[in-house]
Design a protein around this motif. Structure first.
Motif: not given
Length: 65
Positions: A25-35, A16-23
């Motif tokens: 939203d869980r992405v953090t700045l640290d996750d982005l830096h690591a990638v 469901p769209v809500e589950e995709v959006v929740a996923g």
């Protein structure tokens, strides 16, 4: 309709769209830096230049994040 079929084919269930959006939203700045560090690691970067460029214009210091 296309997304429903793709979810079923690739994942075996519908997300469901809500589950995709929740996923998302869980992405953090640290996750982005690591990638970013993984993708743009200085030992894997290359540079292609088309045209006349002086070596001094490019610099000699390594790229880093």
């Amino acid at each position: 309709m296309d997304r429903l079929a793709r979810d079923e084919i690739y994942h075996g269930r519908h997300y469901p769209v809500e589950e995709v959006v929740a996923g998302i939203d869980r992405v953090t700045l640290d996750d982005l830096h690591a990638v970013a560090h993984e993708i743009f690691a200085s030992d894997t970067l290359s540079l292609a230049v088309i045209g006349r460029v002086r070596k001094s214009a490019l610099g000699v210091e390594p790229l880093s994040l």
